[in-house]
Design an enzyme around this catalytic site. Sequence first.
Site, mmCIF file in Angstrom:
data_model
loop_
_atom_site.group_PDB
_atom_site.id
_atom_site.type_symbol
_atom_site.label_atom_id
_atom_site.label_comp_id
_atom_site.label_asym_id
_atom_site.label_seq_id
_atom_site.Cartn_x
_atom_site.Cartn_y
_atom_site.Cartn_z
ATOM 1 N N GLU B 122 62.093 15.993 140.425
ATOM 2 C CA GLU B 122 61.794 14.433 139.939
ATOM 3 C C GLU B 122 62.970 14.196 139.041
ATOM 4 O O GLU B 122 63.569 12.943 139.244
ATOM 5 C CB GLU B 122 60.680 14.571 139.501
ATOM 6 C CG GLU B 122 59.436 14.444 140.509
ATOM 7 C CD GLU B 122 59.553 13.793 141.546
ATOM 8 O OE1 GLU B 122 60.213 12.593 141.897
ATOM 9 O OE2 GLU B 122 59.215 14.402 142.783
ATOM 10 N N HIS B 131 67.670 12.906 147.848
ATOM 11 C CA HIS B 131 67.166 14.031 148.692
ATOM 12 C C HIS B 131 68.266 14.747 149.401
ATOM 13 O O HIS B 131 69.147 14.156 149.962
ATOM 14 C CB HIS B 131 65.681 13.707 149.560
ATOM 15 C CG HIS B 131 64.835 13.515 148.930
ATOM 16 N ND1 HIS B 131 63.654 13.008 149.369
ATOM 17 C CD2 HIS B 131 64.228 13.904 147.751
ATOM 18 C CE1 HIS B 131 62.622 12.919 148.556
ATOM 19 N NE2 HIS B 131 63.012 13.698 147.402
#
Lengths: 100, 522
Positions: B122, B131
Amino acid sequence: SAKSKNAISEDIMYNYLMQFDYLPKSDLETGALRTEKQLIDAIRSLQTFGNIPVTGQIDSATARLIQQPRCGVGDKNSAYSFSPDNLDHGSMGFRARVRR
Amino acid sequence: YVLQGPKWSKTALTWSLVNRTMPDATNVRRMVSRALSVWENNSKLTFREVSSEQADIQILFARLGHGDGYKFDGPGQVLAHAFYPGDGRGGDAHFDADETWNFGEQTDDDQGTNFLNVALHELGHSLGLGHSSDQKAVMFPWYQNNEVDGKLPDDDRNGIQELYGSKQKIWGPLRPPTTPTTTTTTMRPLTYRPVYTHKYNTNRERNDQEERSREWERQWQEREKQDRERQERERQEQERQQQERQERKRLEWERQERERQEQERQKRIRENWERNRNKEPVTPPTRTTLRPTNRQYTSGVHRQNHHHNKPQKNKPDNCMTYYDAISMIRGELFIFRGPYLWRIGKNGLYPGYPTETRRHWSALPENLTKVDAVYENKQRQIVFFIGQRYYVFNSVNLAPGFPKPLASLGLPPSLTHIDASFVWGHNNRTYLTSGTLYWRIDDYTGQVELDYPRDMSIWSGVGYNIDAAFQYLDGKTYFFKNLGYWEFNDDRMKVAHAKAKKSSRKWMQCSMSVNEVDDDQR
């Protein structure tokens, strides 16, 4: 019952693909009908990202992948991408934070 | 790796745990600190823990809906999310409090989800990484219980170093002097000053080597000087940027303060108006004395009626008024505020307006203080929402059986009012909003559809508790709040402009004041 089961899994698949940015998020509201090709492309894209065999089908590997715990941020052009225009400091009822 | 969103404009960042009193707060802080040190060791970034809402990165544990429009889902599936760098909630990382977290050193799956790994991931988002499809990468979206141990996979390291550079070197790798094959050389890594221990075969070799060493020394000093100069330039640049940021912050703060004061002022006026309205006695038609004129709608009060022998009413100001409701009716624009309305046709604002809404729709309540929302439905009926009831008109005649309670639409009986009603051009469906929620109406059954209400955050950028919304002739949907409005971009599902534009300019054709700056030019 097989048909019904399949319908449910497609529904879950659609929601997953929208939630994580493989299909447009506006579909959540519009309920836009998508062609089979669009669904297959989105599944293929998910399978590529998830490093599982790319079949374009909701196979067992895909079913397992979408059940795995994961980060809530989308995988492409995420709506989480911060921009000031999705902030409403006064009314979000979150934490009254002043600008830094 | 994917670089997503903006990057931080500084390298010294602060972080803070919001839930400082949670049972595992100490462990959480230790793990966050450890995760950050992994990113720190692989970039120029540095992190400092503070206890402040002003920290760049806020770490929050929350469950289900927690105010940012991205609900958690209980145990399993979504574990956490984070926002890319930026002001406000930019950079913040949220963790689902419903998960079974393992804050310990053990990476045993039976102990729960490894918090360190999830935090590392995170915080990668918090720093500007998206991502990655590399399964070995920390930024792979699916949870992996890998051993972190302070090391960062190549994919993530390349990503973070592209954003913030690698740890600062005193000098870069210089080509070491070529040494004769017959000598024995002990070399330290290239980034450090080399130390030579030589055995020389001849005086000439010794002289050559000494010459090379002197040259090496000269280069080294030159590089050191350049490094010092560069560092000084960077320091000055950082100082300048810091000053600029502070100046921007000050200006922003002043602007927000002005807005806040304006909102407070309007709220006071609104409350005064409502209070006075409720207290107001029914005016007898023979009344000859001047009625108090403290019933205001906004800061600007338009006093048109100066006949002392008639009851005086304060009409809202065309150019300084927020709108209770707005709708296209029979191809003309109707704007509602308090018990009044404006009517805007092809040739602009009709003269004599604003006028009382009941002059058009006399079946509306006699004590009408405001209309909450209005829209024209598919049968070209005009639907008014007032408090907990709604009225349907065929042209100006109330349809039989109306008004009806909001609950008859399938809305919750506890709902006190509707904020806005509109037909969304994107799918031609009818929507109602109230507070943080919205509903869709099934045009065939006339009832709220299943799966509703939903959170207003899908209409990204308009926020909660809007005043009004409608679809204009251009097919676009416009949302209104206070004195401003947003055009909505249906394709991107967000407002077309971040800052609300002034309603009166576009919808009432009010001109700019001398000191006003045009929104677009701004």
